[in-house]
Design a protein around this motif. Structure first.
Motif, PDB file in Angstrom:
ATOM      1  N   PRO A 340       0.816  -1.230   0.000  1.00 56.07           N
ATOM      2  CA  PRO A 340       0.000   0.000   0.000  1.00 56.07           C
ATOM      3  C   PRO A 340       0.843   1.272   0.000  1.00 56.07           C
ATOM      4  O   PRO A 340       0.423   2.306  -0.521  1.00 56.07           O
ATOM      5  CB  PRO A 340      -0.840  -0.131   1.280  1.00 56.07           C
ATOM      6  CG  PRO A 340      -0.084  -1.084   2.141  1.00 56.07           C
ATOM      7  CD  PRO A 340       0.613  -2.023   1.219  1.00 56.07           C
ATOM      8  N   LYS A 341       2.065   1.199   0.568  1.00 61.03           N
ATOM      9  CA  LYS A 341       2.927   2.384   0.584  1.00 61.03           C
ATOM     10  C   LYS A 341       3.394   2.732  -0.830  1.00 61.03           C
ATOM     11  O   LYS A 341       3.613   3.901  -1.140  1.00 61.03           O
ATOM     12  CB  LYS A 341       4.126   2.150   1.502  1.00 61.03           C
ATOM     13  CG  LYS A 341       3.755   2.072   2.978  1.00 61.03           C
ATOM     14  CD  LYS A 341       5.004   1.971   3.837  1.00 61.03           C
ATOM     15  CE  LYS A 341       4.640   1.961   5.319  1.00 61.03           C
ATOM     16  NZ  LYS A 341       5.843   1.876   6.180  1.00 61.03           N
ATOM     17  N   TRP A 342       3.541   1.711  -1.680  1.00 62.09           N
ATOM     18  CA  TRP A 342       3.926   1.988  -3.057  1.00 62.09           C
ATOM     19  C   TRP A 342       2.821   2.744  -3.785  1.00 62.09           C
ATOM     20  O   TRP A 342       3.083   3.684  -4.532  1.00 62.09           O
ATOM     21  CB  TRP A 342       4.250   0.682  -3.774  1.00 62.09           C
ATOM     22  CG  TRP A 342       4.207   0.778  -5.271  1.00 62.09           C
ATOM     23  CD1 TRP A 342       3.301   0.205  -6.106  1.00 62.09           C
ATOM     24  CD2 TRP A 342       5.092   1.522  -6.115  1.00 62.09           C
ATOM     25  NE1 TRP A 342       3.552   0.527  -7.413  1.00 62.09           N
ATOM     26  CE2 TRP A 342       4.663   1.343  -7.449  1.00 62.09           C
ATOM     27  CE3 TRP A 342       6.206   2.326  -5.882  1.00 62.09           C
ATOM     28  CZ2 TRP A 342       5.293   1.921  -8.533  1.00 62.09           C
ATOM     29  CZ3 TRP A 342       6.836   2.902  -6.972  1.00 62.09           C
ATOM     30  CH2 TRP A 342       6.391   2.711  -8.263  1.00 62.09           C
ATOM     31  N   LYS A 343       1.573   2.343  -3.566  1.00 61.97           N
ATOM     32  CA  LYS A 343       0.456   3.033  -4.202  1.00 61.97           C
ATOM     33  C   LYS A 343       0.384   4.487  -3.738  1.00 61.97           C
ATOM     34  O   LYS A 343       0.136   5.400  -4.534  1.00 61.97           O
ATOM     35  CB  LYS A 343      -0.847   2.305  -3.880  1.00 61.97           C
ATOM     36  CG  LYS A 343      -0.907   0.882  -4.445  1.00 61.97           C
ATOM     37  CD  LYS A 343      -2.210   0.202  -4.083  1.00 61.97           C
ATOM     38  CE  LYS A 343      -2.251  -1.222  -4.647  1.00 61.97           C
ATOM     39  NZ  LYS A 343      -3.515  -1.919  -4.279  1.00 61.97           N
ATOM     40  N   GLU A 344       0.638   4.710  -2.435  1.00 64.71           N
ATOM     41  CA  GLU A 344       0.637   6.080  -1.916  1.00 64.71           C
ATOM     42  C   GLU A 344       1.796   6.882  -2.517  1.00 64.71           C
ATOM     43  O   GLU A 344       1.653   8.069  -2.844  1.00 64.71           O
ATOM     44  CB  GLU A 344       0.742   6.046  -0.392  1.00 64.71           C
ATOM     45  CG  GLU A 344       0.720   7.415   0.268  1.00 64.71           C
ATOM     46  CD  GLU A 344       0.862   7.311   1.769  1.00 64.71           C
ATOM     47  OE1 GLU A 344       1.049   8.371   2.413  1.00 64.71           O
ATOM     48  OE2 GLU A 344       0.803   6.185   2.303  1.00 64.71           O
ATOM     49  N   TYR A 345       2.937   6.220  -2.687  1.00 67.12           N
ATOM     50  CA  TYR A 345       4.116   6.857  -3.273  1.00 67.12           C
ATOM     51  C   TYR A 345       3.835   7.297  -4.712  1.00 67.12           C
ATOM     52  O   TYR A 345       4.155   8.421  -5.121  1.00 67.12           O
ATOM     53  CB  TYR A 345       5.277   5.869  -3.214  1.00 67.12           C
ATOM     54  CG  TYR A 345       6.583   6.380  -3.772  1.00 67.12           C
ATOM     55  CD1 TYR A 345       7.411   7.201  -3.019  1.00 67.12           C
ATOM     56  CD2 TYR A 345       6.997   6.025  -5.056  1.00 67.12           C
ATOM     57  CE1 TYR A 345       8.620   7.657  -3.526  1.00 67.12           C
ATOM     58  CE2 TYR A 345       8.194   6.472  -5.573  1.00 67.12           C
ATOM     59  CZ  TYR A 345       9.004   7.285  -4.809  1.00 67.12           C
ATOM     60  OH  TYR A 345      10.185   7.740  -5.313  1.00 67.12           O
ATOM     61  N   VAL A 346       3.213   6.426  -5.514  1.00 68.27           N
ATOM     62  CA  VAL A 346       2.880   6.751  -6.904  1.00 68.27           C
ATOM     63  C   VAL A 346       1.878   7.897  -6.962  1.00 68.27           C
ATOM     64  O   VAL A 346       1.980   8.799  -7.814  1.00 68.27           O
ATOM     65  CB  VAL A 346       2.337   5.505  -7.624  1.00 68.27           C
ATOM     66  CG1 VAL A 346       1.825   5.871  -9.013  1.00 68.27           C
ATOM     67  CG2 VAL A 346       3.409   4.443  -7.747  1.00 68.27           C
ATOM     68  N   ALA A 347       0.925   7.890  -6.046  1.00 68.68           N
ATOM     69  CA  ALA A 347      -0.066   8.969  -6.036  1.00 68.68           C
ATOM     70  C   ALA A 347       0.589  10.316  -5.748  1.00 68.68           C
ATOM     71  O   ALA A 347       0.242  11.343  -6.354  1.00 68.68           O
ATOM     72  CB  ALA A 347      -1.155   8.667  -4.997  1.00 68.68           C
ATOM     73  N   ASN A 348       1.567  10.338  -4.839  1.00 67.69           N
ATOM     74  CA  ASN A 348       2.247  11.593  -4.494  1.00 67.69           C
ATOM     75  C   ASN A 348       3.053  12.131  -5.677  1.00 67.69           C
ATOM     76  O   ASN A 348       2.985  13.329  -6.001  1.00 67.69           O
ATOM     77  CB  ASN A 348       3.159  11.386  -3.287  1.00 67.69           C
ATOM     78  CG  ASN A 348       2.379  11.211  -2.001  1.00 67.69           C
ATOM     79  OD1 ASN A 348       1.247  11.685  -1.880  1.00 67.69           O
ATOM     80  ND2 ASN A 348       2.964  10.523  -1.025  1.00 67.69           N
ATOM     81  N   VAL A 349       3.813  11.264  -6.335  1.00 69.32           N
ATOM     82  CA  VAL A 349       4.657  11.742  -7.431  1.00 69.32           C
ATOM     83  C   VAL A 349       3.806  12.121  -8.641  1.00 69.32           C
ATOM     84  O   VAL A 349       4.181  12.999  -9.427  1.00 69.32           O
ATOM     85  CB  VAL A 349       5.722  10.688  -7.804  1.00 69.32           C
ATOM     86  CG1 VAL A 349       6.641  10.422  -6.635  1.00 69.32           C
ATOM     87  CG2 VAL A 349       5.075   9.390  -8.300  1.00 69.32           C
ATOM     88  N   THR A 350       2.661  11.450  -8.808  1.00 69.19           N
ATOM     89  CA  THR A 350       1.767  11.828  -9.903  1.00 69.19           C
ATOM     90  C   THR A 350       1.194  13.215  -9.670  1.00 69.19           C
ATOM     91  O   THR A 350       1.084  14.032 -10.606  1.00 69.19           O
ATOM     92  CB  THR A 350       0.628  10.802 -10.033  1.00 69.19           C
ATOM     93  OG1 THR A 350       1.181   9.502 -10.251  1.00 69.19           O
ATOM     94  CG2 THR A 350      -0.290  11.159 -11.208  1.00 69.19           C
TER      95      THR A 350
END
Length: 674
Positions: A340-350
């Protein structure tokens, strides 16, 4: 206990050269908030510098940033940091400093610190322009890069400055960062310091391209495919070849991974850096058994085959070495969908615009996504705590974030490339590179005039600094030649009258006795001496003359006894007066005889100066000028010392008097010395 393998590998061990850099952002309300901000800023920085580093060939490690904490809690909040080994290529180090300067201009709220294994690299480069107070002991936590400029926190010059600037050795890093960012104190370095640093990085980023060198090589097909597919493997292969050891050379005896059979060789243009090319061609290396080079008479073919043989051996040794492998977890095997942290990470950089509006599934989107996965995995592997000093260079985890291929070891990278090997793709890459030509090697040959010009260019500031120091020394020497003779004579008179001597030597006026026991024993005597110090000095001339004659019986009786004399006192006084007259006559006669004896010897007479001016007639009875003779004897004695320690030199040193060297003294001829 060391094994034979450790001993053999240690025979080629050398000091690890690295550069360490830290980027400090203003902290958030909590560490979690700061970490979230740093993750976003790290992606922004990576995307910002990507055009400059995309095709750059790093000597060993790449530029990389990770999130960390200081192990001494200074500062108390997280920050971005990185450490890169640059080997023999100092250009990598200065390219990184150029990137850091550009980052500080792009993100003006950042405060950046950079140092290498030798210390403060910025101060080392600008050493000739630094203020005198700045040295390795006082520069701790005082040098930063902020908004594209070098900042040096000064020492406090007034008591009021101590409130803002702690004294040397007491400045904490967190406090130093606040001083630079808030600018309540002028910290911007002087223009000469700024110019010295700018001169070193002025040619970047164009210099990164001019440092490349293309040369034709005859390589095994697999080796050519690997190097054309991933050029970053070339510096690693050259390093493996350059620091080879007996154990690594065993792999070259068989060349299992890159067999050099005649039907398996191709000719191609290979891109080196100037550093790796010089390292390769400078090594004298006899070809292993699997290689058969063309005859030396075929210069071009022999040159290309020899260069390719060295590269192929370097690749084989790099592949055979398993001691530098990293974690098996990589972007191809990690389950990103379950994190789930990866999904949050992708959302932030997007949200920050990292993908620049590219559609999912497009080529540019996939490239950026793969890069984001590598950055995410790298951050998961790195330790949370970092140190500023004493970097453990033997721990591979220290440089885990800066390895060229992230989580993949060079061996796994080679395997992954060879898994896609095909003759068709190799031919396509060969046709593309065959249109290129080999670069000239004139840059490797420097004639004496070019070397002189290069040294003059590099040493110009040093020469100016040396000349300025020489001018200051000459001025000081000229001032030191102005000796106050009156003061020197007065010091000698004070020395004769006020000094005391003992078993430990002469004690000069004003010096305190270092022997505490002696001081305690004579404390009462000193007090009595102090009480009578101001008393008038009396001198009985008649007693002194009687002592000289040895007639102690003629000493006058004390006043107390005189008051008790009988009435025939006048007669006694007459006898004493008669005796005194006889004593004076005898003394006068004796002194006349002594004068006559002295004047009869020319050498003794000539040794005294009577103060007669040049051109005036000398008189035998002329009075002796004591002060003039003192100065004359001092100068002659100092001259006889010939620059070595001596009694007059030591005494004058105590007075603070420095006599100049006698430069007008003519050299003795050979006949005189004989």
């Amino acid at each position: 206990m060391e094994t034979l393998q450790d001993v053999l590998r240690g025979s080629t061990h050398k000091e690890v050269d690295y550069v360490q850099y830290f980027i400090f952002f203003p902290p958030g309300q909590t560490n979690e908030e700061t970490v979230s901000k740093l993750q976003n800023q790290r992606i922004v920085i990576t995307d910002f510098i990507q055009p400059w580093i995309r095709d750059y060939l790093w000597q060993k490690d790449r530029f990389s940033l990770s999130i960390g904490y200081d192990d001494r809690n200074d500062p108390a909040y997280p920050f971005l940091y990185g450490v890169t080994r640059f080997g023999d290529c100092v250009n990598d180090q200065w390219f990184i400093i150029y990137l850091l300067r550009e980052i500080s201009k792009k993100l003006p709220e950042t405060v950046i610190s950079v140092a290498d294994n030798d210390g403060e690299i910025l101060l080392i480069e600008a050493a000739l322009e630094l203020p005198e107070w700045l040295d390795p002991m006082t520069s701790r936590n005082r040098v930063f890069i902020h908004q594209g400029l070098v900042h040096i926190i000064p020492l406090p010059s007034t008591p009021a400055d101590i409130i803002e600037i702690p004294i040397a050795g007491k400045l904490q890093r967190q406090r130093a960062i606040e001083l630079v960012r808030q600018q309540r104190v002028h910290t911007q370095a002087d223009p000469p310091v700024q110019e010295a640093i700018l001169e070193r990085i002025r040619e970047y980023p164009q210099a990164a391209q001019t440092e490349r060198h293309r040369s034709r090589c005859i390589l095994p097909k697999q080796a050519a495919f690997v190097l054309l597919k991933e050029p970053q493997l070339l510096p690693l292969a050259v390093e493996a070849f350059y620091i080879r050891d007996p154990l690594s050379l065993k792999a070259c005896a068989t060349m299992r991974q890159f067999p050099p059979a005649n039907h398996n060789l191709v000719s191609t243009i290979t891109t080196f850096t100037r550093t790796t090319f010089a390292q390769t061609v400078s090594q004298k290396f006899y070809p292993p058994k699997p290689f058969h080079l063309p005859p030396v008479s075929q210069k071009k073919q022999h040159r290309a085959a020899e260069l390719g043989m060295k590269l192929a051996c370097g690749l084989e040794m790099l592949y055979a070495n398993n001691w530098d492998k990293t974690d098996d977890e990589d972007a191809t095997s990690y389950a990103f969908d379950r994190d789930p942290k990866w999904k949050e990470y992708v959302a932030n950089v997007t949200r920050l615009g990292y993908f620049q509006g590219e559609r999912q599934g497009s080529r540019l989107y996939r490239e950026r996504l793969e890069r984001a996965k590598e950055e995410y995995l790298k951050q998961r592997r790195l330790p949370a705590s970092v140190t500023y000093e004493d970097v453990d260079v033997d721990d591979i985890n220290t440089f885990a974030g800066s390895l060229p291929f992230g989580s993949m070891s060079p061996r796994k990278k080679i395997d992954a490339i060879l898994a896609t090997y095909s003759e068709e793709e190799l031919q396509q890459m060969l046709e593309t590179h065959d249109s290129e030509e080999s670069d000239s090697e004139d840059w490797m040959h420097v004639d004496p005039q070019q070397l002189e010009d290069l040294l003059n260019k590099r040493m110009k500031r040093m020469q100016e600094s040396v000349m300025a120091d020489m001018d200051r020394e000459i001025d000081q020497e000229e001032k030191s030649t102005e000796v106050d003779l009156d003061k020197m004579v007065a010091n000698f008179e004070q020395f004769i009258e006020g000094s005391r001597s003992g078993v430990e030597g002469v004690q000069f006026p004003g010096e305190r006795d270092s022997d505490d026991e002696f001081s305690e024993e004579n404390e009462e005597d000193d007090e009595l001496y102090d009480e009578n110090e101001d008393a008038a000095v009396s001198f009985n001339m008649e007693k002194f003359m009687s002592i000289l004659k040895g007639v102690m019986d003629d000493v006058q009786i004390p006043l107390q006894q005189q008051q008790q004399q009988q009435p025939d006192e006048p007669e006694i006084r007459k006898e004493e007066a008669s005796a005194d007259t006889e004593s004076k006559d005898t003394l006068r006669t004796m002194m006349d005889e002594m004068d006559e004896e002295i004047y009869s010897h020319d050498k003794i007479t000539a040794s005294f100066a009577d103060g007669t001016s040049e051109g005036m007639e000398e008189r035998e009875d002329a009075p002796v000028n004591v002060r003039l003779n003192l100065v004359k004897n001092v100068l002659e004695s100092f001259k006889s010392q010939q620059g070595l320690p001596g009694p007059v030199g030591n005494i004058l040193h105590q007075f603070g008097v420095v006599l100049p060297a006698d430069e007008d003294q003519p050299e003795e001829s050979a006949s005189d010395r004989k």
